[in-house]
Design an enzyme around this catalytic site. Structure first.
Site, PDB file in Angstrom:
ATOM      1  N   CYS A  73     -10.802   4.127  12.685  1.00  0.00           N
ATOM      2  CA  CYS A  73     -11.318   3.701  11.380  1.00  0.00           C
ATOM      3  C   CYS A  73     -12.752   3.159  11.460  1.00  0.00           C
ATOM      4  O   CYS A  73     -13.584   3.469  10.602  1.00  0.00           O
ATOM      5  CB  CYS A  73     -10.391   2.703  10.699  1.00  0.00           C
ATOM      6  SG  CYS A  73     -10.013   1.211  11.627  1.00  0.00           S
ATOM      7  N   ASP A 278     -12.383   3.620   1.968  1.00  0.00           N
ATOM      8  CA  ASP A 278     -11.358   3.314   2.962  1.00  0.00           C
ATOM      9  C   ASP A 278     -11.063   4.554   3.805  1.00  0.00           C
ATOM     10  O   ASP A 278     -10.714   5.606   3.266  1.00  0.00           O
ATOM     11  CB  ASP A 278     -10.092   2.861   2.230  1.00  0.00           C
ATOM     12  CG  ASP A 278      -9.063   2.246   3.154  1.00  0.00           C
ATOM     13  OD1 ASP A 278      -9.099   2.533   4.365  1.00  0.00           O
ATOM     14  OD2 ASP A 278      -8.218   1.475   2.660  1.00  0.00           O
ATOM     15  N   HIS A 280      -8.564   4.938   5.888  1.00  0.00           N
ATOM     16  CA  HIS A 280      -7.178   4.950   6.360  1.00  0.00           C
ATOM     17  C   HIS A 280      -6.301   5.951   5.613  1.00  0.00           C
ATOM     18  O   HIS A 280      -5.242   5.616   5.081  1.00  0.00           O
ATOM     19  CB  HIS A 280      -6.581   3.550   6.246  1.00  0.00           C
ATOM     20  CG  HIS A 280      -7.253   2.538   7.100  1.00  0.00           C
ATOM     21  ND1 HIS A 280      -8.330   1.786   6.674  1.00  0.00           N
ATOM     22  CD2 HIS A 280      -7.022   2.161   8.376  1.00  0.00           C
ATOM     23  CE1 HIS A 280      -8.726   0.984   7.644  1.00  0.00           C
ATOM     24  NE2 HIS A 280      -7.953   1.194   8.688  1.00  0.00           N
TER      25      HIS A 280
END
Length: 393
Positions: A73, A278, A280
């Site tokens: 990430c 993001d 993820h």
């Protein structure tokens, strides 16, 4: 490390729209009103390159992982902030991505620099393997400082973009060092250093004229990354106003950081909330065709961006800025100086004209792009975030 394995693939939830507020929305130096410019806000967000976990890409190192789910990430966030620099460099801050609209070649050149394969400049393969050479095993957690240092080293191979990348350590930005870095690359020492304009050389497969044009310029476009620690276990609220102002600057590339062991790419704020992309989410790897074009919809976040309270931000971050010209850099310096006068805004870093005397090794702070002495950066890689100077009141 294993706390970083959080992924949202199995979650199903509705993305919150922007709140109905009179507070302005700031996205990478642009100011918007939710009431009159919501479509413009969403288009700006969607136009940012969005890099997430991917699966089924060629094995890293030939025998390594074929997915970065659970560990990549921060590497993806590093890709996003650097991709924004390349977008500003080659397409301009006003460029917008519109679904289904044919994009210019430079857009695909930028995107291909991050595709998950070993020969892309800033691929997950390149970042992970460059980290191995600096003591980070593949699959190991990176902090903001480490990913910034690795991207700086990879940028030396990207002659098409021809960027000067500076990592400002010790909470100090030295103007003299940056000017030297951005101007020295155009002082050609001979034919080998500065090929003739008539040369048939291709620059890493990209148009020759870009490399020639840039070598004839007087300023190499600057990517300035500033790793910081703004508290011990949580952000010191005295820095919040200063952090907000960073998103207001037209040179802003955003911030990489996040919650503990869960990295995000922050692109703006509204009220007391940060706006972020993001990484993820795991998506299948994408390959380009022979012409360099590729399906690009999965590289753009087409839902309202995520938000989180500024108070929840992990104190270890890296702030980024892009100065395409010397005038941009001078303007940025003036803004930083004015920011130090804003009431209630504690400076996150110091801006100085010359190197402070307590800096023992000036060369460590600013390697020229053609430097090959990796040992001079060793102390930064071996000591990740815990060696940051703690800023306090």
């Amino acid at each position: 490390l294993f706390l970083a394995t959080l992924t949202y693939d199995t979650l199903r939830f509705e993305y919150e729209d922007f709140p109905e507020t009179k507070e302005p929305v700031w996205i990478l130096g642009r100011k918007y009103s939710v009431f009159t410019e919501k479509e413009e806000i969403l288009l700006d967000v969607t136009s940012r390159l969005w890099f997430t976990y991917r699966k089924n890409f060629p094995a890293i190192g030939g025998t390594g992982p074929t997915s970065d789910t659970g560990w990549g990430c921060m590497l993806r966030c590093g890709q996003m902030i650097f991709a924004q620099a390349l977008v500003c460099r080659h397409l301009g801050r006003d460029w917008r991505w519109i679904k289904g609209k044919r994009q210019m070649d430079n857009y695909f050149n930028v995107l291909n620099a991050f595709i998950d394969k070993k020969d892309s400049y800033y691929s997950i393969h390149q970042i992970a393997q460059m980290g191995v050479g600096e003591g980070k095993s593949i699959g190991q957690w990176y902090g903001p400082n480490t990913v910034a240092q690795v991207l700086k080293k990879l940028a030396t191979f990207d002659t098409w973009s021809s960027l000067a990348v500076h990592i400002a350590m010790d909470n100090t930005v030295v103007m003299e060092e940056i000017r030297r870095l951005c101007q020295s690359n155009f002082l050609c020492a001979g034919a080998a250093a500065c090929p003739a304009v008539e040369s048939d050389v291709l620059y890493n497969g990209y148009p020759e004229e870009a490399g020639v044009r840039d070598r004839l310029s007087l300023w190499k476009p600057l990517v300035l990354l500033i790793p910081l620690r703004l508290g011990l276990t949580e952000i010191n609220e005295a820095y919040i106003e200063t952090l907000k102002h960073c998103f207001m600057m037209p040179q802003s590339l955003g911030v990489i950081g996040g919650k503990p062991n869960s990295a995000h790419y922050f692109i703006g704020y509204v009220g007391e909330e940060l706006i972020y992309l993001d990484p993820h989410t795991t998506q299948p790897a994408v390959e380009s065709n022979d012409s360099g074009c590729l399906p690009d919809e999965t590289f753009h976040c087409q839902h309202p961006p995520c938000r989180m309270s500024i108070a929840e931000l992990d104190p270890s971050i890296a702030v980024g800025f892009f100065c395409n010209t010397e005038e941009d850099f001078n303007d940025w310096c003036q803004q930083i100086k004015k920011l130090s006068l804003v009431r209630g805004a504690l400076p996150m870093f110091e801006l100085v004209e010359r190197q402070p005397s307590h800096f023992s090794n000036p060369d460590v702070l600013n390697l020229t792009p053609d430097s090959s002495d990796a040992d001079r950066l060793e102390r930064f890689f071996d000591s990740e975030d815990e060696d940051f100077e703690i800023l306090s009141l």
